[in-house]
Design a protein around this motif. Sequence first.
Motif, PDB file in Angstrom:
ATOM      1  N   ALA A  65       5.852 -10.453   1.951  1.00 44.22           N
ATOM      2  CA  ALA A  65       5.100  -9.224   2.233  1.00 44.22           C
ATOM      3  C   ALA A  65       4.196  -8.864   1.062  1.00 44.22           C
ATOM      4  O   ALA A  65       3.017  -8.511   1.247  1.00 44.22           O
ATOM      5  CB  ALA A  65       6.060  -8.085   2.551  1.00 44.22           C
ATOM      6  N   LEU A  66       4.715  -8.963  -0.157  1.00 50.44           N
ATOM      7  CA  LEU A  66       3.918  -8.608  -1.330  1.00 50.44           C
ATOM      8  C   LEU A  66       2.818  -9.629  -1.583  1.00 50.44           C
ATOM      9  O   LEU A  66       1.700  -9.267  -1.978  1.00 50.44           O
ATOM     10  CB  LEU A  66       4.821  -8.459  -2.554  1.00 50.44           C
ATOM     11  N   GLY A  67       3.104 -10.897  -1.344  1.00 50.45           N
ATOM     12  CA  GLY A  67       2.077 -11.922  -1.467  1.00 50.45           C
ATOM     13  C   GLY A  67       0.938 -11.678  -0.495  1.00 50.45           C
ATOM     14  O   GLY A  67      -0.239 -11.843  -0.839  1.00 50.45           O
ATOM     15  N   SER A  68       1.286 -11.247   0.707  1.00 44.77           N
ATOM     16  CA  SER A  68       0.272 -10.940   1.715  1.00 44.77           C
ATOM     17  C   SER A  68      -0.584  -9.746   1.287  1.00 44.77           C
ATOM     18  O   SER A  68      -1.803  -9.757   1.456  1.00 44.77           O
ATOM     19  CB  SER A  68       0.953 -10.659   3.058  1.00 44.77           C
ATOM     20  N   GLU A 106      -9.903   4.680 -11.477  1.00 46.61           N
ATOM     21  CA  GLU A 106      -9.990   4.328 -10.053  1.00 46.61           C
ATOM     22  C   GLU A 106      -8.616   4.464  -9.383  1.00 46.61           C
ATOM     23  O   GLU A 106      -8.067   3.510  -8.828  1.00 46.61           O
ATOM     24  CB  GLU A 106     -10.551   2.921  -9.914  1.00 46.61           C
ATOM     25  N   VAL A 107      -8.105   5.674  -9.422  1.00 44.78           N
ATOM     26  CA  VAL A 107      -6.770   5.949  -8.875  1.00 44.78           C
ATOM     27  C   VAL A 107      -6.759   5.743  -7.361  1.00 44.78           C
ATOM     28  O   VAL A 107      -5.757   5.299  -6.794  1.00 44.78           O
ATOM     29  CB  VAL A 107      -6.301   7.365  -9.269  1.00 44.78           C
ATOM     30  N   GLU A 108      -7.877   6.010  -6.706  1.00 44.03           N
ATOM     31  CA  GLU A 108      -7.936   5.803  -5.250  1.00 44.03           C
ATOM     32  C   GLU A 108      -7.728   4.333  -4.906  1.00 44.03           C
ATOM     33  O   GLU A 108      -7.089   3.999  -3.913  1.00 44.03           O
ATOM     34  CB  GLU A 108      -9.270   6.308  -4.684  1.00 44.03           C
ATOM     35  N   ALA A 109      -8.236   3.432  -5.734  1.00 37.66           N
ATOM     36  CA  ALA A 109      -8.017   1.999  -5.508  1.00 37.66           C
ATOM     37  C   ALA A 109      -6.535   1.641  -5.662  1.00 37.66           C
ATOM     38  O   ALA A 109      -6.038   0.750  -4.972  1.00 37.66           O
ATOM     39  CB  ALA A 109      -8.866   1.166  -6.468  1.00 37.66           C
ATOM     40  N   LEU A 110      -5.827   2.338  -6.534  1.00 33.50           N
ATOM     41  CA  LEU A 110      -4.384   2.135  -6.658  1.00 33.50           C
ATOM     42  C   LEU A 110      -3.674   2.622  -5.389  1.00 33.50           C
ATOM     43  O   LEU A 110      -2.739   1.983  -4.918  1.00 33.50           O
ATOM     44  CB  LEU A 110      -3.839   2.856  -7.890  1.00 33.50           C
ATOM     45  N   HIS A 111      -4.150   3.724  -4.825  1.00 34.72           N
ATOM     46  CA  HIS A 111      -3.598   4.211  -3.557  1.00 34.72           C
ATOM     47  C   HIS A 111      -3.836   3.202  -2.437  1.00 34.72           C
ATOM     48  O   HIS A 111      -2.971   3.011  -1.573  1.00 34.72           O
ATOM     49  CB  HIS A 111      -4.194   5.573  -3.192  1.00 34.72           C
ATOM     50  N   VAL A 112      -5.003   2.551  -2.436  1.00 32.09           N
ATOM     51  CA  VAL A 112      -5.285   1.510  -1.441  1.00 32.09           C
ATOM     52  C   VAL A 112      -4.297   0.355  -1.609  1.00 32.09           C
ATOM     53  O   VAL A 112      -3.732  -0.141  -0.624  1.00 32.09           O
ATOM     54  CB  VAL A 112      -6.751   1.022  -1.545  1.00 32.09           C
ATOM     55  N   LEU A 113      -4.079  -0.077  -2.850  1.00 27.67           N
ATOM     56  CA  LEU A 113      -3.118  -1.145  -3.110  1.00 27.67           C
ATOM     57  C   LEU A 113      -1.725  -0.741  -2.620  1.00 27.67           C
ATOM     58  O   LEU A 113      -1.047  -1.527  -1.951  1.00 27.67           O
ATOM     59  CB  LEU A 113      -3.085  -1.476  -4.601  1.00 27.67           C
ATOM     60  N   ALA A 114      -1.312   0.476  -2.910  1.00 28.47           N
ATOM     61  CA  ALA A 114       0.000   0.954  -2.451  1.00 28.47           C
ATOM     62  C   ALA A 114       0.059   0.965  -0.927  1.00 28.47           C
ATOM     63  O   ALA A 114       1.083   0.609  -0.332  1.00 28.47           O
ATOM     64  CB  ALA A 114       0.281   2.341  -3.001  1.00 28.47           C
ATOM     65  N   GLY A 115      -1.044   1.347  -0.285  1.00 29.13           N
ATOM     66  CA  GLY A 115      -1.087   1.341   1.176  1.00 29.13           C
ATOM     67  C   GLY A 115      -0.945  -0.057   1.747  1.00 29.13           C
ATOM     68  O   GLY A 115      -0.245  -0.267   2.743  1.00 29.13           O
ATOM     69  N   LEU A 116      -1.593  -1.036   1.105  1.00 28.91           N
ATOM     70  CA  LEU A 116      -1.455  -2.431   1.544  1.00 28.91           C
ATOM     71  C   LEU A 116      -0.010  -2.910   1.391  1.00 28.91           C
ATOM     72  O   LEU A 116       0.537  -3.558   2.288  1.00 28.91           O
ATOM     73  CB  LEU A 116      -2.375  -3.343   0.726  1.00 28.91           C
ATOM     74  N   VAL A 117       0.604  -2.587   0.260  1.00 24.45           N
ATOM     75  CA  VAL A 117       1.997  -2.978   0.025  1.00 24.45           C
ATOM     76  C   VAL A 117       2.898  -2.363   1.084  1.00 24.45           C
ATOM     77  O   VAL A 117       3.706  -3.054   1.724  1.00 24.45           O
ATOM     78  CB  VAL A 117       2.448  -2.565  -1.393  1.00 24.45           C
ATOM     79  N   ARG A 118       2.766  -1.076   1.305  1.00 25.08           N
ATOM     80  CA  ARG A 118       3.621  -0.392   2.280  1.00 25.08           C
ATOM     81  C   ARG A 118       3.393  -0.903   3.696  1.00 25.08           C
ATOM     82  O   ARG A 118       4.336  -1.043   4.465  1.00 25.08           O
ATOM     83  CB  ARG A 118       3.397   1.112   2.198  1.00 25.08           C
ATOM     84  N   SER A 119       2.153  -1.200   4.020  1.00 21.32           N
ATOM     85  CA  SER A 119       1.844  -1.740   5.341  1.00 21.32           C
ATOM     86  C   SER A 119       2.557  -3.070   5.568  1.00 21.32           C
ATOM     87  O   SER A 119       3.158  -3.308   6.630  1.00 21.32           O
ATOM     88  CB  SER A 119       0.331  -1.924   5.479  1.00 21.32           C
TER      89      SER A 119
END
Length: 193
Positions: A65-68, A106-119
């Motif tokens: 999942a994290l690799g994806s 670029e904290v919003e980009a970190l939120h995007v990364l977190a969203g990808l991980v959670r997804s």
Amino acid sequence: MRLFVAVNPPAAAIDHLGAQVTRLRVTAASAAGVNVRLAGPAQLHVTVSFLGDVEAARLVEVESALGSAAQHLHDGRHAVPRLSLGGGGRFGQGRSTVLWVGLRGEVEALHVLAGLVRSRLRQARLPYDARPLRPHLTVARPADRMDPADIEADRADLDDYRGPEWQVTELLLMRSQLDPRGSRYDRLAAWPL
């Protein structure tokens, strides 16, 4: 296994923050023998997603999942975050008081990364804490062993802090092992970003 996903600031950013932390009251209290817990440089990280207890047999699914998620970040539609440590805050009160430094850039980009991980974790039916991401780096756990005014003064000092900019370079899977002297973190896997 108790797992979380994190990003780590580089050594230069940690060293810069360390110079600030040495001037805090919580550090003086620790040096004077007060039982406050300062986060050691090797423990400093920014949690992107907390999974909690996961069966060891599911570790391969977590890694997949994290690799994806990391691969999806490379598709060109998402930026790899450029961040800096800065701003201070505090969670909890009494025995659960935590002193932290926030993130800027670029904290919003970190939120995007977190969203990808959670997804990806959700798609794999893996556990994770769904509470909103509050990006921070824990500096100390003074608990109720210090005067609240001193903790507030440290928070204000951290609020004025601005560290050097850095780019997130990898996504980390970490294991947390609870210990009476403080949690210990072990790096299990990493994906370049």
